[in-house]
Design a protein around this motif. Structure first.
Motif, PDB file in Angstrom:
ATOM      1  N   GLN A 255     -14.700 -17.143  -6.757  1.00  9.95           N
ATOM      2  CA  GLN A 255     -15.270 -16.002  -7.346  1.00  9.95           C
ATOM      3  C   GLN A 255     -15.316 -14.826  -6.430  1.00  9.95           C
ATOM      4  O   GLN A 255     -15.281 -13.370  -6.749  1.00  9.95           O
ATOM      5  N   HIS A 256     -16.009 -15.121  -4.993  1.00 11.21           N
ATOM      6  CA  HIS A 256     -16.147 -14.493  -3.936  1.00 11.21           C
ATOM      7  C   HIS A 256     -14.833 -13.180  -3.386  1.00 11.21           C
ATOM      8  O   HIS A 256     -14.901 -12.525  -3.317  1.00 11.21           O
ATOM      9  N   ALA A 257     -14.040 -14.811  -3.437  1.00  7.93           N
ATOM     10  CA  ALA A 257     -12.771 -14.162  -3.096  1.00  7.93           C
ATOM     11  C   ALA A 257     -12.214 -13.066  -3.912  1.00  7.93           C
ATOM     12  O   ALA A 257     -11.556 -11.990  -3.679  1.00  7.93           O
ATOM     13  N   PHE A 258     -12.655 -13.048  -5.108  1.00 10.76           N
ATOM     14  CA  PHE A 258     -11.698 -12.274  -6.137  1.00 10.76           C
ATOM     15  C   PHE A 258     -11.759 -11.203  -6.195  1.00 10.76           C
ATOM     16  O   PHE A 258     -11.663  -9.967  -5.894  1.00 10.76           O
ATOM     17  N   ASN A 259     -14.020 -10.981  -5.955  1.00  9.12           N
ATOM     18  CA  ASN A 259     -14.280 -10.154  -5.734  1.00  9.12           C
ATOM     19  C   ASN A 259     -14.315  -9.204  -5.330  1.00  9.12           C
ATOM     20  O   ASN A 259     -14.321  -7.783  -4.743  1.00  9.12           O
TER      21      ASN A 259
ATOM     22  N   LEU B 294      -7.545 -23.041  -3.145  1.00  9.55           N
ATOM     23  CA  LEU B 294      -6.295 -22.480  -2.238  1.00  9.55           C
ATOM     24  C   LEU B 294      -6.062 -21.512  -3.332  1.00  9.55           C
ATOM     25  O   LEU B 294      -5.427 -20.783  -1.913  1.00  9.55           O
ATOM     26  N   ALA B 295      -6.500 -21.104  -3.772  1.00  6.65           N
ATOM     27  CA  ALA B 295      -6.437 -19.801  -4.761  1.00  6.65           C
ATOM     28  C   ALA B 295      -7.619 -18.903  -3.856  1.00  6.65           C
ATOM     29  O   ALA B 295      -6.560 -17.866  -3.470  1.00  6.65           O
ATOM     30  N   ALA B 296      -8.716 -19.303  -3.451  1.00  5.37           N
ATOM     31  CA  ALA B 296      -9.048 -18.364  -2.470  1.00  5.37           C
ATOM     32  C   ALA B 296      -8.700 -18.218  -1.479  1.00  5.37           C
ATOM     33  O   ALA B 296      -8.807 -17.189  -1.423  1.00  5.37           O
ATOM     34  N   VAL B 297      -7.789 -19.365  -0.756  1.00  6.57           N
ATOM     35  CA  VAL B 297      -7.013 -18.909   0.178  1.00  6.57           C
ATOM     36  C   VAL B 297      -6.376 -17.551   0.315  1.00  6.57           C
ATOM     37  O   VAL B 297      -6.237 -17.075   1.122  1.00  6.57           O
ATOM     38  N   LEU B 298      -5.791 -17.969  -0.348  1.00  8.91           N
ATOM     39  CA  LEU B 298      -4.492 -16.558  -1.139  1.00  8.91           C
ATOM     40  C   LEU B 298      -5.107 -15.615  -1.440  1.00  8.91           C
ATOM     41  O   LEU B 298      -4.651 -14.451  -0.248  1.00  8.91           O
ATOM     42  N   LEU B 299      -6.106 -15.653  -1.959  1.00  6.98           N
ATOM     43  CA  LEU B 299      -6.968 -14.170  -1.862  1.00  6.98           C
ATOM     44  C   LEU B 299      -7.851 -13.612   0.040  1.00  6.98           C
ATOM     45  O   LEU B 299      -7.922 -12.194  -0.273  1.00  6.98           O
ATOM     46  N   LEU B 300      -7.593 -14.122   0.037  1.00  7.60           N
ATOM     47  CA  LEU B 300      -8.962 -13.837   1.397  1.00  7.60           C
ATOM     48  C   LEU B 300      -7.676 -12.742   1.951  1.00  7.60           C
ATOM     49  O   LEU B 300      -8.254 -12.469   2.683  1.00  7.60           O
ATOM     50  N   GLY B 301      -6.238 -14.273   1.969  1.00 11.25           N
ATOM     51  CA  GLY B 301      -5.436 -13.020   2.988  1.00 11.25           C
ATOM     52  C   GLY B 301      -5.008 -12.176   2.254  1.00 11.25           C
ATOM     53  O   GLY B 301      -4.619 -11.109   2.954  1.00 11.25           O
ATOM     54  N   MET B 302      -4.952 -11.882   1.055  1.00 11.63           N
ATOM     55  CA  MET B 302      -4.539 -11.171   0.370  1.00 11.63           C
ATOM     56  C   MET B 302      -5.730  -9.508   1.015  1.00 11.63           C
ATOM     57  O   MET B 302      -5.864  -8.373   0.858  1.00 11.63           O
ATOM     58  N   PHE B 303      -6.739  -9.950   1.027  1.00  9.88           N
ATOM     59  CA  PHE B 303      -7.801  -8.875   1.072  1.00  9.88           C
ATOM     60  C   PHE B 303      -7.744  -8.470   2.344  1.00  9.88           C
ATOM     61  O   PHE B 303      -7.760  -6.809   2.728  1.00  9.88           O
ATOM     62  N   GLU B 304      -6.796  -9.121   3.377  1.00 11.46           N
ATOM     63  CA  GLU B 304      -6.585  -9.182   5.057  1.00 11.46           C
ATOM     64  C   GLU B 304      -5.880  -7.851   4.489  1.00 11.46           C
ATOM     65  O   GLU B 304      -5.800  -6.879   5.226  1.00 11.46           O
ATOM     66  N   ASN B 305      -4.435  -7.502   3.710  1.00 12.73           N
ATOM     67  CA  ASN B 305      -3.977  -6.390   3.928  1.00 12.73           C
ATOM     68  C   ASN B 305      -4.587  -5.591   3.031  1.00 12.73           C
ATOM     69  O   ASN B 305      -4.078  -4.416   3.522  1.00 12.73           O
ATOM     70  N   ILE B 306      -5.213  -5.698   2.475  1.00 14.02           N
ATOM     71  CA  ILE B 306      -5.786  -4.645   1.669  1.00 14.02           C
ATOM     72  C   ILE B 306      -7.045  -3.780   2.115  1.00 14.02           C
ATOM     73  O   ILE B 306      -6.789  -2.241   2.724  1.00 14.02           O
ATOM     74  N   THR B 307      -7.625  -4.957   3.203  1.00 12.36           N
ATOM     75  CA  THR B 307      -8.279  -3.740   4.078  1.00 12.36           C
ATOM     76  C   THR B 307      -7.857  -3.780   5.308  1.00 12.36           C
ATOM     77  O   THR B 307      -8.529  -2.995   6.243  1.00 12.36           O
ATOM     78  N   ALA B 308      -6.857  -4.318   5.839  1.00  9.07           N
ATOM     79  CA  ALA B 308      -6.423  -4.149   7.211  1.00  9.07           C
ATOM     80  C   ALA B 308      -6.158  -2.625   8.343  1.00  9.07           C
ATOM     81  O   ALA B 308      -6.025  -1.403   7.395  1.00  9.07           O
ATOM     82  N   LYS B 309      -7.224  -2.727   9.028  1.00  6.35           N
ATOM     83  CA  LYS B 309      -7.424  -1.634   9.983  1.00  6.35           C
ATOM     84  C   LYS B 309      -6.829  -1.923  12.073  1.00  6.35           C
ATOM     85  O   LYS B 309      -6.170  -0.689  11.984  1.00  6.35           O
ATOM     86  N   GLN B 310      -7.201  -2.971  11.172  1.00  7.75           N
ATOM     87  CA  GLN B 310      -7.307  -3.037  13.099  1.00  7.75           C
ATOM     88  C   GLN B 310      -6.490  -4.745  13.133  1.00  7.75           C
ATOM     89  O   GLN B 310      -5.207  -4.956  13.944  1.00  7.75           O
ATOM     90  N   MET B 311      -6.998  -5.438  12.699  1.00 13.64           N
ATOM     91  CA  MET B 311      -5.877  -6.925  13.244  1.00 13.64           C
ATOM     92  C   MET B 311      -5.733  -7.361  11.963  1.00 13.64           C
ATOM     93  O   MET B 311      -5.484  -9.282  11.773  1.00 13.64           O
TER      94      MET B 311
END
Length: 632
Positions: free
Chosen positions: A171-175, A229-246
């Motif tokens: 839920q937190h990763a989705f949010n 497993l779904a939460a980890v995939l969402l965390l990876g997607m979060f990095e692409n949505i917000t990526a500015k540096q790393m």
């Protein structure tokens, strides 16, 4: 049947055009003069008695819809929260219970969720930002497969979110993803006056998701759950949505974590529908990760492909992708560890032939695709407004359309696979023919032709992804385009940009792309980052990588400097010899030190060229991404 008075006896064409028909038979003169095909006249009986059933049905539905809208307007917030499951207490979809039971997603799911979302947007000021973010994310990234159709994207979230608590890692990763995506779109122009700090809320949820995920990983049972497993995939997607540096490396670490979870779960995860969907989702991320990093997939191709097929055509494409990543890793290993001997030249030629055979298999895969997988050419565009390629929606040439975004993404995976295979072939040819210029070889000529055609095909699909055809519905009508969980399908979707980012970056880095094509691709990546909220596109748009020329130069840097490297005993005895009188090192050690210094200098020059003019924190991020792509 009812009597409707005296009807018009004119032909159907004149009635449609609302002009007087002269009723000349067999065709009226009005149609003849305007060079139109006259549809003829109705039967006398049909003129007097007309079927009003459909018209009555339409009026009844319209009246019912108005009444439902008026009733729902009084309780908008409650309705939206119940349907969207904003706090995690209710399912995202009323139809999600059927998904959990193993059936295909109900076609009414989208209809049931769409109407309340539209109602919720009207008094948006009363809707909590989490609810708005949920609606936005589901309508932009959760692609629902049609009945009997192809796969969706992240459709496993629908049943999983139903069973998760409000404080779960999923839920937190989705949010976090939902708030970040909505914040990026809002700041892009969808509501710049908003006082809500979506970024702060998103990072707060991201922090909670990381904490909860780390706690779950320490639990033997929870560490193998579908939700983790779904939460980890969402965390990876979060990095692409917000990526500015790393962003790239953070995304890669989440992908590697998901791979380890899948490995620990074993083959039994394929026995459930959600387990199979999650396995395929991780496999897709693995393919992109291995192709960008040059690493071979762990556990091998067959482990990832055996008994894990949901769509046969897509699975065949992914098998080719995995075989390519294995071949690329093997070529790099051979180039950096062996000397140029007749035996090793033959080995390199064998690897080159394997790349050519894989490319032939890719062409055969495209040829065997069924009709509903094929794309259609919508039109041709020849004009670029004001000659500014960076702002043009269409690059001069074809505009192609597909049945849905997922099919288009599989096509692009096959195309980028061909670009990578072409680079492998040219690298092998350059290694074999060195010091002769590799651009004089027949392999280079073939690769240039294949890559130029492939680049044209990728550019032709971009307007479809970014919604250009929606504004021109008179050119193409198709009611069976991709369906999202809620919202209006005619809007430009964030998922389209998410699918496009890597193929466009591959195109921009090709030696065979023209300056105009690079300028246009750079503009489309900027559009994806600015308007669709996929911020990682900004980093990729600033890369100045050129493939395969930079890879060939890297191969020269990494090549074994000693012509007798295969004679390990002689090399070892020379390295262990005592230093020359008056020097701190022996001649071989001095040579190694000088070569290392020269290597570092040339390596730095190569990376600086790949990053172009990017400076500051963004420049460091671009440099890190370039370093990973070139593996230097």
């Amino acid at each position: 049947m009812v009597y409707c008075g005296k009807p018009s006896r004119g032909c159907q064409m004149c009635r449609t055009r609302r002009i007087k028909c002269d009723e000349t038979k067999p065709t009226c003169n009005q149609c003849t003069k305007s060079r139109r095909q006259c549809p003829g006249y109705k039967d006398e009986f049909d003129l007097v008695f007309r079927n009003e059933t459909k018209a009555t049905e339409r009026r009844a539905k319209k009246a019912t819809k108005k009444a439902a809208a008026a009733a729902a307007a009084t309780a908008t917030t409650t309705t939206a929260q119940r349907v969207m499951g904003s706090a995690g207490q209710e399912p995202i979809s009323p139809a999600s219970s059927s998904v959990g039971g193993g059936d295909e997603l109900s076609p009414t799911f989208k209809d049931m969720i769409k109407s309340p979302f539209e109602l919720a947007v009207i008094p948006a000021i009363q809707i909590p930002p989490e609810t708005r973010a949920t609606c936005h994310f589901v309508s932009n990234f959760v692609l629902i497969p049609r009945q009997g159709g192809t796969r969706g994207f992240m459709d496993y979230l629908v049943p999983l979110m139903k069973s998760e608590s409000a404080n779960s890692h999923l839920q937190h990763a989705f949010n976090a993803c939902a708030l970040a995506s909505l914040g990026n779109r809002t700041n892009a122009g969808g509501g710049g006056g908003s006082t809500i700090d979506f970024a702060a809320k998103a990072y707060n949820e991201y922090t909670k998701a990381l904490s909860a995920t780390n706690a779950a990983l320490r639990d033997p049972e929870a560490s193998r759950s579908d939700g983790l497993l779904a939460a980890v995939l969402l965390l990876g997607m979060f990095e692409n949505i917000t990526a500015k540096q790393m962003g790239d490396f953070a995304w890669g670490s989440h992908v590697e974590g998901a791979i380890q979870i899948v490995k620990a779960r074993g083959r039994k995860q394929l026995r459930t529908k959600i387990g199979l969907m999650l396995f395929i989702a991780v496999r897709t991320q693995l393919i992109i990760h291995t192709l960008t990093s040059g690493k071979a997939p762990i556990m091998g191709v067959e482990w990832w492909m055996g008994d894990a097929v949901k769509d046969e055509m897509a699975a065949s494409c992914q098998r080719l992708n995995l075989r390519t990543s294995e071949l690329r890793a093997e070529v790099t290993r051979v180039m950096t560890t062996v000397a140029r001997t007749p035996e090793n030249v033959e080995l390199m030629q064998c690897l080159m032939r394997r790349a050519q055979e894989l490319d032939a298999d890719s062409v055969e895969w495209m040829r065997r695709l069924p009709e509903h997988w094929q794309y259609k050419t919508l039109c041709w565009e020849d004009h670029v407004p004001n000659g500014d390629y960076s702002r043009a929606e269409v690059f001069p040439g074809r505009v192609d359309v597909y049945n849905d975004f997922w099919i288009a993404s599989v096509w692009n995976m096959a195309r980028t696979n061909r670009l990578i295979l072409a680079s492998i072939t040219v690298r092998c040819a350059a290694w074999v023919c060195s010091p002769v210029d590799y651009r004089t070889t027949p392999e280079y000529a073939t690769a240039a032709r294949v890559c130029m055609d492939t680049i044209t095909d990728i550019l032709a699909c971009v307007p479809y992804h970014l919604g250009w055809h929606v504004k021109r519905k008179h050119l193409f009508q198709n009611d069976e385009l991709s369906g999202f969980a809620c919202g209006d399908d005619s809007d430009t979707k964030g998922l389209a940009g998410y699918f496009l980012t890597w193929p466009l970056a591959c195109v921009m880095g090709q030696d065979y792309a023209t300056d105009a094509q690079r300028q246009w691709v750079q503009g489309r990546l900027k559009f994806i980052g600015d308007e669709l909220g996929i911020k990682y596109a900004h980093i990729l748009s600033q890369l100045q990588v050129r493939i395969p020329s930079m890879l060939i130069r890297r191969d020269g840097l990494m090549a074994q400097p000693y012509p007798m490297a295969h004679n390990f005993e002689k090399l070892l005895s020379a390295r262990m010899a005592p230093p020359t009188a008056g020097y701190a090192m022996n001649p071989l050690q001095q040579r190694e030190a000088m070569q290392k210094e020269d290597f570092e200098k040339r390596r730095s020059e190569l990376l600086n060229k790949a990053t172009g003019t990017a400076t500051g924190s963004t420049g460091e991020s671009v440099k890190l991404v370039a370093q990973k792509w070139l593996t230097v």
